[in-house]
Scaffold this motif. Structure first.
Motif, PDB file in Angstrom:
ATOM      1  N   VAL A   4       4.657   8.413  -4.551  1.00 45.50           N
ATOM      2  CA  VAL A   4       5.712   8.238  -3.555  1.00 45.50           C
ATOM      3  C   VAL A   4       6.973   7.730  -4.247  1.00 45.50           C
ATOM      4  O   VAL A   4       6.947   6.719  -4.938  1.00 45.50           O
ATOM      5  N   ASP A   5       8.074   8.460  -4.054  1.00 47.67           N
ATOM      6  CA  ASP A   5       9.374   8.085  -4.615  1.00 47.67           C
ATOM      7  C   ASP A   5      10.326   7.763  -3.475  1.00 47.67           C
ATOM      8  O   ASP A   5      10.465   8.555  -2.536  1.00 47.67           O
ATOM      9  N   PHE A   6      10.995   6.615  -3.581  1.00 48.09           N
ATOM     10  CA  PHE A   6      12.031   6.238  -2.628  1.00 48.09           C
ATOM     11  C   PHE A   6      13.382   6.488  -3.290  1.00 48.09           C
ATOM     12  O   PHE A   6      13.649   5.973  -4.375  1.00 48.09           O
ATOM     13  N   ALA A 122      12.664   2.013   6.392  1.00 48.74           N
ATOM     14  CA  ALA A 122      12.276   2.349   5.016  1.00 48.74           C
ATOM     15  C   ALA A 122      11.455   1.220   4.404  1.00 48.74           C
ATOM     16  O   ALA A 122      10.473   1.485   3.690  1.00 48.74           O
ATOM     17  N   ARG A 123      11.824  -0.004   4.675  1.00 54.89           N
ATOM     18  CA  ARG A 123      11.037  -1.145   4.174  1.00 54.89           C
ATOM     19  C   ARG A 123       9.625  -1.129   4.759  1.00 54.89           C
ATOM     20  O   ARG A 123       8.656  -1.431   4.071  1.00 54.89           O
ATOM     21  N   GLU A 124       9.526  -0.771   6.035  1.00 57.19           N
ATOM     22  CA  GLU A 124       8.200  -0.676   6.665  1.00 57.19           C
ATOM     23  C   GLU A 124       7.369   0.432   6.013  1.00 57.19           C
ATOM     24  O   GLU A 124       6.172   0.255   5.772  1.00 57.19           O
ATOM     25  N   ARG A 125       7.993   1.560   5.707  1.00 56.17           N
ATOM     26  CA  ARG A 125       7.265   2.653   5.048  1.00 56.17           C
ATOM     27  C   ARG A 125       6.845   2.231   3.640  1.00 56.17           C
ATOM     28  O   ARG A 125       5.727   2.516   3.206  1.00 56.17           O
ATOM     29  N   TYR A 126       7.723   1.543   2.927  1.00 56.35           N
ATOM     30  CA  TYR A 126       7.406   1.059   1.581  1.00 56.35           C
ATOM     31  C   TYR A 126       6.188   0.134   1.630  1.00 56.35           C
ATOM     32  O   TYR A 126       5.255   0.270   0.835  1.00 56.35           O
ATOM     33  N   THR A 127       6.208  -0.796   2.574  1.00 53.78           N
ATOM     34  CA  THR A 127       5.081  -1.720   2.732  1.00 53.78           C
ATOM     35  C   THR A 127       3.796  -0.967   3.065  1.00 53.78           C
ATOM     36  O   THR A 127       2.726  -1.265   2.530  1.00 53.78           O
ATOM     37  N   PHE A 128       3.885   0.018   3.938  1.00 53.96           N
ATOM     38  CA  PHE A 128       2.729   0.838   4.316  1.00 53.96           C
ATOM     39  C   PHE A 128       2.080   1.458   3.075  1.00 53.96           C
ATOM     40  O   PHE A 128       0.876   1.340   2.868  1.00 53.96           O
ATOM     41  N   TYR A 129       2.890   2.102   2.249  1.00 59.08           N
ATOM     42  CA  TYR A 129       2.357   2.752   1.041  1.00 59.08           C
ATOM     43  C   TYR A 129       1.812   1.716   0.048  1.00 59.08           C
ATOM     44  O   TYR A 129       0.730   1.895  -0.514  1.00 59.08           O
ATOM     45  N   ARG A 130       2.561   0.645  -0.168  1.00 59.94           N
ATOM     46  CA  ARG A 130       2.156  -0.373  -1.138  1.00 59.94           C
ATOM     47  C   ARG A 130       0.828  -1.014  -0.750  1.00 59.94           C
ATOM     48  O   ARG A 130      -0.058  -1.196  -1.588  1.00 59.94           O
ATOM     49  N   GLU A 131       0.666  -1.332   0.528  1.00 64.73           N
ATOM     50  CA  GLU A 131      -0.575  -1.965   0.986  1.00 64.73           C
ATOM     51  C   GLU A 131      -1.789  -1.059   0.813  1.00 64.73           C
ATOM     52  O   GLU A 131      -2.911  -1.540   0.760  1.00 64.73           O
ATOM     53  N   ARG A 132      -1.563   0.239   0.722  1.00 60.72           N
ATOM     54  CA  ARG A 132      -2.659   1.190   0.558  1.00 60.72           C
ATOM     55  C   ARG A 132      -2.850   1.617  -0.897  1.00 60.72           C
ATOM     56  O   ARG A 132      -3.646   2.489  -1.197  1.00 60.72           O
ATOM     57  N   GLY A 133      -2.077   1.007  -1.797  1.00 60.53           N
ATOM     58  CA  GLY A 133      -2.278   1.220  -3.224  1.00 60.53           C
ATOM     59  C   GLY A 133      -1.629   2.456  -3.816  1.00 60.53           C
ATOM     60  O   GLY A 133      -1.994   2.878  -4.913  1.00 60.53           O
ATOM     61  N   TYR A 134      -0.645   3.039  -3.154  1.00 56.67           N
ATOM     62  CA  TYR A 134       0.014   4.228  -3.687  1.00 56.67           C
ATOM     63  C   TYR A 134       0.990   3.850  -4.793  1.00 56.67           C
ATOM     64  O   TYR A 134       1.606   2.777  -4.752  1.00 56.67           O
TER      65      TYR A 134
END
Length: 143
Positions: A4-6, A122-134
């Motif tokens: 995932v790239d922001f 966008a911060r919420e999406r970042y947190t979503f991915y990070r919490e799932r280990g992406y």
């Protein structure tokens, strides 16, 4: 696992986010990838469909709307629903939420501008991915 790239724009102009989606689609297409641009609505899908023809002088990005007859043969698809299985390399997320089907793509591009509402989402999406280990990468773009 999906990468995932922001891509973080320095401005808050909505058009810049749309142009960035087109530029990323053009680059991914030029590298031989099949691309799905996921929008949040039919109206946004139509707007991006039109912009892909005009966003840059001399550019050519063969594309179709999700559901068009030639969708399976077209390298770039724009839509607001889950795509078929033939586009699974690059997902450009132009929607405000993480699409449920993102995990079947090799790469996801998340677009961020400086509008307060979009920054928060966008911060919420970042947190979503990070919490799932992406694997996450951030790219701060210049104006």
């Amino acid at each position: 696992m999906t990468r995932v790239d922001f891509y973080v724009l320095p401005s808050d102009t909505p058009r810049n986010r749309a142009v960035l989606a087109c530029r990323l689609a053009e680059k991914a297409y030029s590298q031989g990838n099949k691309v799905y641009i996921h929008t949040g609505s039919e109206q946004l899908s139509q707007e991006l469909d039109e912009l892909l023809w005009t966003f840059r002088q001399g550019s050519f990005v063969p594309h179709a709307l999700l559901g068009d007859d030639d969708e399976s043969e077209t390298p770039v698809i724009v839509g607001h629903a889950e795509p078929g299985n033939h586009h699974h390399e690059v997902l450009i997320n132009f929607a405000q939420e993480v699409p449920a089907f993102f995990g079947r793509f090799e790469r996801v591009a998340e677009l961020v501008d400086q509008q307060p509402e979009y920054l928060k989402l966008a911060r919420e999406r970042y947190t979503f991915y990070r919490e799932r280990g992406y694997e996450l990468q951030s790219h701060k773009l210049k104006g």
